[in-house]
Design a protein around this motif. Structure first.
Motif, PDB file in Angstrom:
ATOM      1  N   GLY A  75       0.848  -1.184   0.000  1.00 20.74           N
ATOM      2  CA  GLY A  75       0.000   0.000   0.000  1.00 20.74           C
ATOM      3  C   GLY A  75       0.882   1.232   0.000  1.00 20.74           C
ATOM      4  O   GLY A  75       1.865   1.300   0.752  1.00 20.74           O
ATOM      5  N   TYR A  76       0.581   2.194  -0.854  1.00 17.93           N
ATOM      6  CA  TYR A  76       1.415   3.396  -0.923  1.00 17.93           C
ATOM      7  C   TYR A  76       0.538   4.631  -1.068  1.00 17.93           C
ATOM      8  O   TYR A  76      -0.411   4.651  -1.860  1.00 17.93           O
ATOM      9  N   ALA A  77       0.858   5.641  -0.287  1.00 15.45           N
ATOM     10  CA  ALA A  77       0.152   6.921  -0.361  1.00 15.45           C
ATOM     11  C   ALA A  77       1.152   8.021  -0.051  1.00 15.45           C
ATOM     12  O   ALA A  77       2.173   7.785   0.602  1.00 15.45           O
ATOM     13  N   TYR A  78       0.875   9.212  -0.530  1.00 18.84           N
ATOM     14  CA  TYR A  78       1.770  10.323  -0.223  1.00 18.84           C
ATOM     15  C   TYR A  78       0.977  11.586   0.070  1.00 18.84           C
ATOM     16  O   TYR A  78      -0.207  11.706  -0.293  1.00 18.84           O
ATOM     17  N   SER A  79       1.641  12.519   0.722  1.00 20.19           N
ATOM     18  CA  SER A  79       1.045  13.800   1.045  1.00 20.19           C
ATOM     19  C   SER A  79       2.026  14.901   0.683  1.00 20.19           C
ATOM     20  O   SER A  79       3.231  14.764   0.918  1.00 20.19           O
ATOM     21  N   ALA A  91      -1.068   7.750   5.990  1.00 23.87           N
ATOM     22  CA  ALA A  91      -0.699   6.489   6.634  1.00 23.87           C
ATOM     23  C   ALA A  91      -1.881   5.528   6.659  1.00 23.87           C
ATOM     24  O   ALA A  91      -1.733   4.330   6.385  1.00 23.87           O
ATOM     25  N   ALA A  92      -3.049   6.043   6.988  1.00 26.33           N
ATOM     26  CA  ALA A  92      -4.249   5.206   7.022  1.00 26.33           C
ATOM     27  C   ALA A  92      -4.582   4.684   5.632  1.00 26.33           C
ATOM     28  O   ALA A  92      -4.936   3.509   5.457  1.00 26.33           O
ATOM     29  N   ALA A  93      -4.446   5.550   4.616  1.00 26.04           N
ATOM     30  CA  ALA A  93      -4.749   5.138   3.239  1.00 26.04           C
ATOM     31  C   ALA A  93      -3.805   4.033   2.772  1.00 26.04           C
ATOM     32  O   ALA A  93      -4.230   3.046   2.158  1.00 26.04           O
ATOM     33  N   ALA A  94      -2.510   4.177   3.074  1.00 28.07           N
ATOM     34  CA  ALA A  94      -1.547   3.149   2.680  1.00 28.07           C
ATOM     35  C   ALA A  94      -1.876   1.816   3.350  1.00 28.07           C
ATOM     36  O   ALA A  94      -1.789   0.752   2.730  1.00 28.07           O
ATOM     37  N   GLY A  95      -2.282   1.874   4.629  1.00 26.98           N
ATOM     38  CA  GLY A  95      -2.640   0.651   5.342  1.00 26.98           C
ATOM     39  C   GLY A  95      -3.857  -0.029   4.753  1.00 26.98           C
ATOM     40  O   GLY A  95      -3.907  -1.258   4.645  1.00 26.98           O
ATOM     41  N   ILE A  96      -4.829   0.768   4.352  1.00 27.89           N
ATOM     42  CA  ILE A  96      -6.051   0.206   3.754  1.00 27.89           C
ATOM     43  C   ILE A  96      -5.743  -0.431   2.402  1.00 27.89           C
ATOM     44  O   ILE A  96      -6.242  -1.508   2.068  1.00 27.89           O
ATOM     45  N   ILE A  97      -4.881   0.243   1.606  1.00 29.50           N
ATOM     46  CA  ILE A  97      -4.521  -0.301   0.298  1.00 29.50           C
ATOM     47  C   ILE A  97      -3.800  -1.637   0.452  1.00 29.50           C
ATOM     48  O   ILE A  97      -4.033  -2.588  -0.298  1.00 29.50           O
ATOM     49  N   ALA A  98      -2.912  -1.731   1.454  1.00 29.85           N
ATOM     50  CA  ALA A  98      -2.192  -2.984   1.692  1.00 29.85           C
ATOM     51  C   ALA A  98      -3.127  -4.081   2.168  1.00 29.85           C
ATOM     52  O   ALA A  98      -2.824  -5.268   2.029  1.00 29.85           O
ATOM     53  N   ASP A  99      -4.268  -3.674   2.780  1.00 25.53           N
ATOM     54  CA  ASP A  99      -5.290  -4.628   3.215  1.00 25.53           C
ATOM     55  C   ASP A  99      -4.657  -5.736   4.049  1.00 25.53           C
ATOM     56  O   ASP A  99      -4.730  -6.920   3.714  1.00 25.53           O
ATOM     57  N   GLY A 100      -4.036  -5.349   5.149  1.00 27.10           N
ATOM     58  CA  GLY A 100      -3.306  -6.313   5.949  1.00 27.10           C
ATOM     59  C   GLY A 100      -4.105  -7.008   7.019  1.00 27.10           C
ATOM     60  O   GLY A 100      -3.544  -7.441   8.017  1.00 27.10           O
ATOM     61  N   THR A 101      -5.428  -7.092   6.870  1.00 26.41           N
ATOM     62  CA  THR A 101      -6.254  -7.705   7.906  1.00 26.41           C
ATOM     63  C   THR A 101      -5.968  -9.193   8.061  1.00 26.41           C
ATOM     64  O   THR A 101      -6.099  -9.747   9.137  1.00 26.41           O
ATOM     65  N   ALA A 102      -5.571  -9.846   6.947  1.00 29.03           N
ATOM     66  CA  ALA A 102      -5.227 -11.267   7.018  1.00 29.03           C
ATOM     67  C   ALA A 102      -3.728 -11.417   7.207  1.00 29.03           C
ATOM     68  O   ALA A 102      -2.947 -10.665   6.630  1.00 29.03           O
TER      69      ALA A 102
END
Length: 483
Positions: A75-79, A91-102
């Motif tokens: 997951g990658y995002a920038y500001s 940071a939240a957007a990158a985490g969501i894109i990586a979808d690390g729930t599993a």
């Protein structure tokens, strides 16, 4: 240049506790690694066309990229702002894109950690003159001196276009392992294109120089060297003709011919291509791929070199990596992700164009070490009949097959072991693995070319290349297929 930690914290308006909070926020969705890449870059450029300033300006680029890894997911995002609310959202957007729930495999090994504090005494590109505060107008007399020298040397000169570009980047990196790295990176690039006219013939030459230096880059010696290179071999260029094509021996001259090594072999050694099975060298690790005695290197340690790095863009220390030793493939070029996949240490090749891009394996300064087969004249004599080339452009490479085509800017026919007719308008066609295996001689004249080389692979980064004079048994000249 490496300043104190507090300077970089102030530039980006952050503190160590805030960096820790941001990486924790990035991993909130279950990722297993996160890193932050802060950048503040000032770009400057000026162009002189026939003694008239045609363009010039300065602009800034500022922001932070945040990456989250979870197994094979990224997951990658920038500001473009580094205030904490903006960074938290990225940071939240990158985490969501990586979808690390599993749960997933760890993408970056905790075994390879680099906690060492940046050391100013080991800096590979200290500089004294800061491009950020130097008036652009101060570069005009320097560019004018180059044009004047070219016109004084050569009455056939019709047009001179000289450009100077520079950048200075403050960089701060932090990751979820607690590694903190920071530095200031300078880069200066000079390019001069000259058009010469003789009767109904027109010849264009392009020369350049690029180093990681400040304004001390601009010296009278540099101006003199560039002017001399601009007119070098001009008579041969006007006399050059297109030779008969076919398969023949090729002697590559030292220096700029290294771009063929970079494109036709270097990319195929980058670990992401190999990890995905896309490179022709994917199954060649530990195998003999060229004659004994040949060593091919990718190097981030050459002081002031365009490809030099104190740290790569993941915070891994810059280093000298032997890809081929004594003809055997011994290492790919790794970022942290590919190194973890292969179970090896990163080689310091994780690079990115800017904070807007994810780091991937990229080259730095790629070259072949000097050999023991005499001089370039010895290789020309050994070639018998063939072609000598000393500069290429407009290359095209297929990473999976290793096939390449390069346009030759200048060269000479080799007849009976001697240089004869200057040649132009030809292509060199070959295959990377086959060309490596068909090397017949390597001279002892390695030259690193300090031209304005830029490598494009999804994104652009500054690189350099080099090579000693090399004799390859057979390549195709003129566009026929290589077999």
């Amino acid at each position: 240049m490496i300043l104190n930690k507090e300077y970089y914290m102030e530039v980006f308006g952050v503190s160590l506790p805030q960096l820790e909070e941001l990486t924790a926020r990035a991993l909130k969705n279950g990722g297993n690694y996160a890193d932050l890449y802060f950048e503040d870059t000032c770009y400057s450029d000026i162009l002189l066309r026939d003694s008239v300033v045609g363009a010039g300006g300065q602009h800034l680029d500022y922001g932070c990229g945040i990456r989250v890894l979870c197994g094979e997911k990224t997951g990658y995002a920038y500001s473009e702002s580094t205030d904490i609310p903006s960074l938290s959202r990225a940071a939240a957007a990158a985490g969501i894109i990586a979808d690390g729930t599993a749960p997933g495999e760890v993408a970056v090994s905790a075994a390879n950690r680099y906690f060492g504090k940046p050391n100013p005494k080991a800096d590979r590109y200290p500089f004294t003159g800061d491009w950020r505060t130097a008036p652009l107008s101060e570069a005009v007399p320097f560019l004018e001196s180059i044009e004047s020298a070219i016109r004084a040397k050569e009455s056939r000169c019709s047009k001179v276009i000289a450009s100077l570009s520079s950048s200075v980047s403050d960089i701060l990196m932090y990751n979820s392992y607690g590694e903190l790295k920071y530095e200031t990176r300078p880069l200066a690039s000079l390019s001069v294109t000259t058009i010469f006219i003789q009767g109904d013939k027109t010849v264009q030459t392009s020369v350049g120089r690029s180093l990681r230096m400040g304004t001390e880059f601009l010296t009278p010696q540099l101006a003199a060297d560039i002017a001399a290179e601009a007119v070098k071999g001009l008579d041969a260029l006007f006399d050059a003709r297109r030779p008969k094509g076919g398969k023949m021996s090729v002697v590559m001259g030292a220096g700029a011919s290294g771009i063929l090594l970079h494109e036709a072999m270097g990319h195929a050694f980058e670990a992401d291509f190999n990890r995905k099975g896309q490179s022709v060298f994917a199954d060649k690790m530990g195998k003999q791929i060229c004659p004994k005695g040949i060593n091919i290197i990718d190097d981030g340690t050459i002081p002031a070199n365009r490809g030099a790095c104190n740290f790569d863009d993941e915070g891994v220390p810059g280093q000298k990596t032997y890809m081929v030793e004594d003809g055997v493939l011994t290492s790919f070029l790794h970022d942290r992700v590919s190194a973890n996949w292969y179970g090896v240490a990163p080689t310091g090749n994780g690079r990115r164009e800017s904070f807007r891009y994810n780091p991937i394996p990229r080259m730095r300064a790629t070259y072949m070490e000097s050999g023991r087969d005499g001089t370039v004249q010895d290789l020309i004599a050994a070639a018998g009949n063939g072609i000598f080339v000393d500069s290429f452009s407009n290359g095209e490479v297929k990473i999976g097959e290793g096939d390449f085509t390069f346009y030759v800017k200048s060269g000479f026919l080799i007849e009976n072991g001697r240089l004869t007719m200057p040649v132009k308008d030809i292509n060199i066609v070959g295959n990377g693995p086959k060309a490596l295996a068909d090397i017949k001689g390597v001279a002892g004249d390695l030259k690193i070319d300090d031209g304005t080389w830029t490598c494009g692979k999804e994104q652009s980064v500054a690189v350099s290349c080099g090579i000693p004079s090399v004799l390859i048994g057979k390549l195709t000249v003129g566009g026929e297929q290589y077999d």
